[in-house]
Design a protein around this motif. Sequence first.
Motif, mmCIF file in Angstrom:
data_model
loop_
_atom_site.group_PDB
_atom_site.id
_atom_site.type_symbol
_atom_site.label_atom_id
_atom_site.label_comp_id
_atom_site.label_asym_id
_atom_site.label_seq_id
_atom_site.Cartn_x
_atom_site.Cartn_y
_atom_site.Cartn_z
ATOM 1 N N VAL A 32 -8.414 -29.540 -15.570
ATOM 2 C CA VAL A 32 -7.198 -28.919 -16.107
ATOM 3 C C VAL A 32 -5.958 -29.513 -15.446
ATOM 4 O O VAL A 32 -4.960 -29.832 -16.111
ATOM 5 C CB VAL A 32 -7.242 -27.394 -15.910
ATOM 6 C CG1 VAL A 32 -5.893 -26.759 -16.234
ATOM 7 C CG2 VAL A 32 -8.322 -26.776 -16.780
ATOM 8 N N TRP A 33 -6.003 -29.681 -14.137
ATOM 9 C CA TRP A 33 -4.866 -30.251 -13.411
ATOM 10 C C TRP A 33 -4.618 -31.692 -13.838
ATOM 11 O O TRP A 33 -3.480 -32.130 -13.959
ATOM 12 C CB TRP A 33 -5.118 -30.158 -11.908
ATOM 13 C CG TRP A 33 -4.077 -30.813 -11.058
ATOM 14 C CD1 TRP A 33 -4.236 -31.881 -10.236
ATOM 15 C CD2 TRP A 33 -2.696 -30.433 -10.947
ATOM 16 N NE1 TRP A 33 -3.053 -32.198 -9.610
ATOM 17 C CE2 TRP A 33 -2.090 -31.331 -10.036
ATOM 18 C CE3 TRP A 33 -1.915 -29.440 -11.528
ATOM 19 C CZ2 TRP A 33 -0.741 -31.250 -9.692
ATOM 20 C CZ3 TRP A 33 -0.573 -29.363 -11.194
ATOM 21 C CH2 TRP A 33 -0.002 -30.254 -10.291
ATOM 22 N N ARG A 37 -1.052 -32.772 -15.516
ATOM 23 C CA ARG A 37 -0.179 -33.790 -14.917
ATOM 24 C C ARG A 37 0.272 -34.835 -15.929
ATOM 25 O O ARG A 37 1.307 -35.472 -15.741
ATOM 26 C CB ARG A 37 -0.903 -34.480 -13.760
ATOM 27 C CG ARG A 37 -0.973 -33.654 -12.490
ATOM 28 C CD ARG A 37 -1.539 -34.456 -11.345
ATOM 29 N NE ARG A 37 -2.881 -34.950 -11.670
ATOM 30 C CZ ARG A 37 -3.578 -35.757 -10.875
ATOM 31 N NH1 ARG A 37 -3.061 -36.180 -9.733
ATOM 32 N NH2 ARG A 37 -4.789 -36.153 -11.223
ATOM 33 N N LYS A 38 -0.485 -35.016 -16.992
ATOM 34 C CA LYS A 38 -0.097 -35.983 -18.016
ATOM 35 C C LYS A 38 1.063 -35.481 -18.874
ATOM 36 O O LYS A 38 1.731 -36.280 -19.543
ATOM 37 C CB LYS A 38 -1.295 -36.297 -18.916
ATOM 38 C CG LYS A 38 -2.425 -37.023 -18.209
ATOM 39 C CD LYS A 38 -3.564 -37.319 -19.175
ATOM 40 C CE LYS A 38 -4.699 -38.060 -18.491
ATOM 41 N NZ LYS A 38 -5.810 -38.358 -19.438
ATOM 42 N N ASN A 39 1.276 -34.163 -18.880
ATOM 43 C CA ASN A 39 2.347 -33.564 -19.672
ATOM 44 C C ASN A 39 3.606 -33.500 -18.811
ATOM 45 O O ASN A 39 3.746 -32.632 -17.947
ATOM 46 C CB ASN A 39 1.936 -32.176 -20.138
ATOM 47 C CG ASN A 39 2.871 -31.618 -21.186
ATOM 48 O OD1 ASN A 39 4.086 -31.806 -21.138
ATOM 49 N ND2 ASN A 39 2.310 -30.900 -22.149
ATOM 50 N N LYS A 40 4.545 -34.412 -19.040
ATOM 51 C CA LYS A 40 5.734 -34.494 -18.191
ATOM 52 C C LYS A 40 6.634 -33.273 -18.343
ATOM 53 O O LYS A 40 7.246 -32.820 -17.374
ATOM 54 C CB LYS A 40 6.514 -35.775 -18.524
ATOM 55 C CG LYS A 40 5.747 -37.053 -18.182
ATOM 56 C CD LYS A 40 6.576 -38.293 -18.488
ATOM 57 C CE LYS A 40 5.809 -39.560 -18.129
ATOM 58 N NZ LYS A 40 6.585 -40.787 -18.428
ATOM 59 N N LEU A 41 6.730 -32.735 -19.556
ATOM 60 C CA LEU A 41 7.568 -31.555 -19.758
ATOM 61 C C LEU A 41 6.997 -30.345 -19.014
ATOM 62 O O LEU A 41 7.741 -29.584 -18.391
ATOM 63 C CB LEU A 41 7.695 -31.252 -21.247
ATOM 64 C CG LEU A 41 8.514 -32.240 -22.078
ATOM 65 C CD1 LEU A 41 8.487 -31.853 -23.545
ATOM 66 C CD2 LEU A 41 9.959 -32.305 -21.578
ATOM 67 N N LEU A 46 7.060 -26.774 -14.208
ATOM 68 C CA LEU A 46 6.398 -26.288 -13.003
ATOM 69 C C LEU A 46 7.238 -26.585 -11.765
ATOM 70 O O LEU A 46 7.404 -25.715 -10.893
ATOM 71 C CB LEU A 46 5.019 -26.929 -12.879
ATOM 72 C CG LEU A 46 4.211 -26.565 -11.628
ATOM 73 C CD1 LEU A 46 3.941 -25.067 -11.585
ATOM 74 C CD2 LEU A 46 2.895 -27.345 -11.601
ATOM 75 N N VAL A 47 7.779 -27.795 -11.679
ATOM 76 C CA VAL A 47 8.615 -28.163 -10.525
ATOM 77 C C VAL A 47 9.860 -27.280 -10.463
ATOM 78 O O VAL A 47 10.252 -26.799 -9.388
ATOM 79 C CB VAL A 47 9.006 -29.650 -10.603
ATOM 80 C CG1 VAL A 47 10.058 -29.990 -9.555
ATOM 81 C CG2 VAL A 47 7.779 -30.535 -10.417
ATOM 82 N N PHE A 48 10.495 -27.050 -11.611
ATOM 83 C CA PHE A 48 11.684 -26.193 -11.631
ATOM 84 C C PHE A 48 11.344 -24.779 -11.166
ATOM 85 O O PHE A 48 12.103 -24.175 -10.399
ATOM 86 C CB PHE A 48 12.288 -26.152 -13.032
ATOM 87 C CG PHE A 48 13.460 -25.220 -13.156
ATOM 88 C CD1 PHE A 48 14.732 -25.642 -12.787
ATOM 89 C CD2 PHE A 48 13.297 -23.923 -13.626
ATOM 90 C CE1 PHE A 48 15.823 -24.789 -12.888
ATOM 91 C CE2 PHE A 48 14.376 -23.056 -13.726
ATOM 92 C CZ PHE A 48 15.640 -23.496 -13.360
ATOM 93 N N GLY A 291 3.702 -23.067 -20.206
ATOM 94 C CA GLY A 291 2.711 -22.400 -21.039
ATOM 95 C C GLY A 291 2.161 -23.303 -22.123
ATOM 96 O O GLY A 291 0.950 -23.312 -22.394
ATOM 97 N N ASP A 292 3.038 -24.091 -22.756
ATOM 98 C CA ASP A 292 2.575 -25.038 -23.775
ATOM 99 C C ASP A 292 1.649 -26.086 -23.165
ATOM 100 O O ASP A 292 0.631 -26.472 -23.766
ATOM 101 C CB ASP A 292 3.772 -25.718 -24.436
ATOM 102 C CG ASP A 292 4.551 -24.763 -25.336
ATOM 103 O OD1 ASP A 292 3.984 -23.729 -25.724
ATOM 104 O OD2 ASP A 292 5.727 -25.056 -25.632
ATOM 105 N N GLY A 293 2.009 -26.563 -21.969
ATOM 106 C CA GLY A 293 1.157 -27.548 -21.302
ATOM 107 C C GLY A 293 -0.207 -26.972 -20.950
ATOM 108 O O GLY A 293 -1.233 -27.647 -21.103
ATOM 109 N N LEU A 294 -0.226 -25.726 -20.481
ATOM 110 C CA LEU A 294 -1.504 -25.096 -20.139
ATOM 111 C C LEU A 294 -2.354 -24.846 -21.379
ATOM 112 O O LEU A 294 -3.585 -24.870 -21.304
ATOM 113 C CB LEU A 294 -1.241 -23.778 -19.407
ATOM 114 C CG LEU A 294 -0.766 -23.896 -17.959
ATOM 115 C CD1 LEU A 294 -0.370 -22.536 -17.414
ATOM 116 C CD2 LEU A 294 -1.846 -24.521 -17.085
#
Length: 304
Positions: A32-33, A37-41, A46-48, A291-294
């Motif tokens: 999953v991780w 990580r491939k999803n930059k958005l 997550l960083v924000f 959420g979209d990335g997950l």
Amino acid sequence: MQYSKDMFEFIPKEEKNYNRVVRPSLTYGQDVWRMLRKNKLAMGGLVFLIIIILAAIFGPMLSKYSYTAQNLDFADIGPSAQHWFGTDKFGRDLFVRVLEGARISLTIGFVASALSVFIGILYGGISGYFGGTVDNIMMRIVEAIYAIPMTIYVILIMVVLRGGLNSIIIALTISFWVTMARIVRGQIISLKEQEFVLAAKTIGASPLRIILKHLIPNCLGPIIVTLTLSVPDAIFQEAFLSFIGLGIAPPLASWGSLASDALGGYQLYPYQLVFPALAISLTMLAFNLLGDGLTYALDPKTRR
């Protein structure tokens, strides 16, 4: 039978490596991780969120200003090197108040969502597993609650409980668990006839153990995604309640109460409204991107 070297043929080294597993074995969490990580958005969101959470925790402690300290000599001063976000009508530093508002808003979002997830998982799990009459009764209750617009009974609950941090958390928890219960119920119904559930029944596992140890772990994908998307919804609901005067009471500050306080003078001092509104917008955007990335990372069909 006697064996000799002539009866065997040595395989070239290239052919021996045909079936070799080049990629190392990954756990579900690692996979999953890797996808996330491939999803930059999603990673940007997550960083924000990590930055805003750390700023909310440590920012007010490291600042020389207090979110409650008033100094009328510095009232309504625009952004400057001394006051990064300016000051409000009482001369309070707006940057510290926005960080303090982040503490309140994020606390409400996380706690209300976590409680609603806990209640929804148990309720939906029991309803979906037992089915029949139990499911019909429990789902009719859910449908009765779901039929009423959430904002209406949240406001009614807030009026009865007379505002405050705990009251907002209770009101949002009561309103949010319904969605989680319906999602978990649907997942449980699709899983309870699988072979691993039958095996658990065969060895004498209790219904509660089957729900908690076997079924719920297989529903973690939708649960995590729903949790991620419910946090910004809770933050927005709190901001709305505070904006209309049913939320956090002074001297506490949330993003909604800061926006409400700035509304009267937004034409003269627009920065007082811009910064809390921007904090709400960016945080909700970050949660939705994550959420979209997950959603894609937790879906086995999208993982390679």
